[in-house]
Structures are given as C-alpha cells and as structure tokens.
Design an enzyme around this catalytic site. Sequence first.
Site, PDB file in Angstrom:
ATOM      1  N   ARG A   1       0.882  -1.171   0.000  1.00  0.00           N
ATOM      2  CA  ARG A   1       0.000   0.000   0.000  1.00  0.00           C
ATOM      3  C   ARG A   1       0.910   1.208   0.000  1.00  0.00           C
ATOM      4  O   ARG A   1       1.738   1.367   0.899  1.00  0.00           O
ATOM      5  CB  ARG A   1      -0.885  -0.062   1.255  1.00  0.00           C
TER       6      ARG A   1
ATOM      7  N   GLU B   1     -11.046   5.535  -5.949  1.00  0.00           N
ATOM      8  CA  GLU B   1     -11.454   4.152  -6.209  1.00  0.00           C
ATOM      9  C   GLU B   1     -11.788   4.006  -7.694  1.00  0.00           C
ATOM     10  O   GLU B   1     -12.067   4.997  -8.373  1.00  0.00           O
ATOM     11  CB  GLU B   1     -12.677   3.807  -5.350  1.00  0.00           C
TER      12      GLU B   1
ATOM     13  N   ARG C   1      -1.422  -5.448   4.508  1.00  0.00           N
ATOM     14  CA  ARG C   1      -0.550  -4.944   3.442  1.00  0.00           C
ATOM     15  C   ARG C   1       0.620  -4.184   4.046  1.00  0.00           C
ATOM     16  O   ARG C   1       0.500  -3.591   5.121  1.00  0.00           O
ATOM     17  CB  ARG C   1      -1.343  -4.015   2.514  1.00  0.00           C
TER      18      ARG C   1
END
Length: 233
Positions: free
Chosen positions: A123, A131, A165
């Site tokens: 990330r 998004e 992540r």
Amino acid sequence: MIFVQGLLSFYGLPLSQSAVEVTTSPAPPPVANGAKYELNTLPVDEKAVADGDTVTVYVSTLTPREAACVPQAVQVAAVERAKARAQRNYTKADALHKQIIDAGYRMLNIHNEEILARKYRIRLRGIDAPESSMPYGKEAKEELIRLVVGKSLKVLIFDEDRYGRCVGDIYCNGVFVQERMLKKGLVWHYGAYDKRPELEKWEKDARDKRIGLWASANPEKPWEWRKNRREQR
Ligand SMILES: *[C@@H]1O[C@H](CO)[C@@H](O)[C@H](O)[C@H]1NC(C)=O
C-alpha cells in the site's frame, strides 16, 4: 535439474533432513528514512497493479533476507515441483505450485530461470487514490502501471495496515512513485496518516495548477466516498 541442485546447495539442505534449524540472523542494517526494511523486487507484472495506490510485488528468495525465512514446506514443494516438471508430470507440478502460492510464495520464470519468490502486497504510503469507479480512478491505476510494470522496484517498508498490506515508499529507477502520482494530480495526500510536508506540497502544486482530478472544483475524497458506501450498506 540445475535448479533443484542449486536450491539444495543454496539452502545447504540434504532433502532427507527433517528439520531445518533457523538461525537468528544478525540485526539488519539501518534503512533510509527510518524504514523498517527495504525490498528489492523482481520485475512487476501488469496484473499486479490493483489500483492507483496498491501493487503486489515479488522478492527473490535468493536474497539473504528472504533466504533466511522460507518455510521448509515451501522449499520442499519447490524442489518436488521441479522434479515433477522434469518428469513432465504437470498435474503434480501444478498441485505443488498451488501449495507454494497458498503459502504466500510463487515460482516466477525470469529470463528462462525458475525463481522462488515471496509475495508482498504494498500500500503506497501517504497517498490515497480515487477508487476505480470514481473519476480519475482509472487514470491513477493506468499511471501506476505505466510507472512500475516490467521494472524492479526499491520499496521501503514502514508499517503494516489492518488488511495485512505493507505500507511503503516505492522508488523506480530513482523516481519516487508517490511524488509522481501527486504531481500528476492523480492521488490525494493522505494527511490523516502521513504528515510529510513535501507530499502536502506536491498535492497543493497540482491543485493550484488544476491538474488531473483537481480540474474538478470539488472532487470527492476517496476516504469519504468509502465511508459513505460503508454507511449505506
Ligand atoms: C503424476 O504424479 C502423481 C502424484 O505423484 C501420480 O499419481 C501420477 O501417476 C503421475 N502421473 C504421471 C503421468 O506420471
């Protein structure tokens, strides 16, 4: 078979050995900017880019840091898979590869060499991309693909997020990827989690020039968009 022998000698393993002693490695050398550790990845695959702020990378287990922690079951599956392939038993080879993948590893063919590699989901630290269904979500993903696909990356890892992540800074041939994404107006500075003034400035410069998503007078913040969607459910 060269691979099998190479792997066995690399790990100093006679295959019959039942338990590999994991020696405690010496303290890692300090990494730049206070990062916990640094990854040097294999070339990135196009499918590895999920969106404008998330990418999956693979690191060769021949690097010392990874070599020290490959689970024995993965080592054995890698050796057995090479044998199955040599015997052209691809059903068996595929089943073994699935075991390797389920353990967070993968065999990658790089320049006609089979390499056992460990998977990391990254990330990108300090930025938040729209998004995919938001304006500029697609552009952000395409830009990240353009920047990293086919390249080996240097990733400085600082943290892990609640989805498991690794939160990190990505450098690609000397280019700081977050800087490029911010300057192109394709991502937001994630100020709630990242206080770096330079990232704030790169976002402000793009806003002032109305580049990318800043062409819109009032773009929706990705974290608010996600929050609204959660509340609607
Ligand atoms: C492939 O390997 C499996 C599992 O070891 C075995 O049952 C099968 O007979 C092998 N197939 C061939 C074609 O050798």
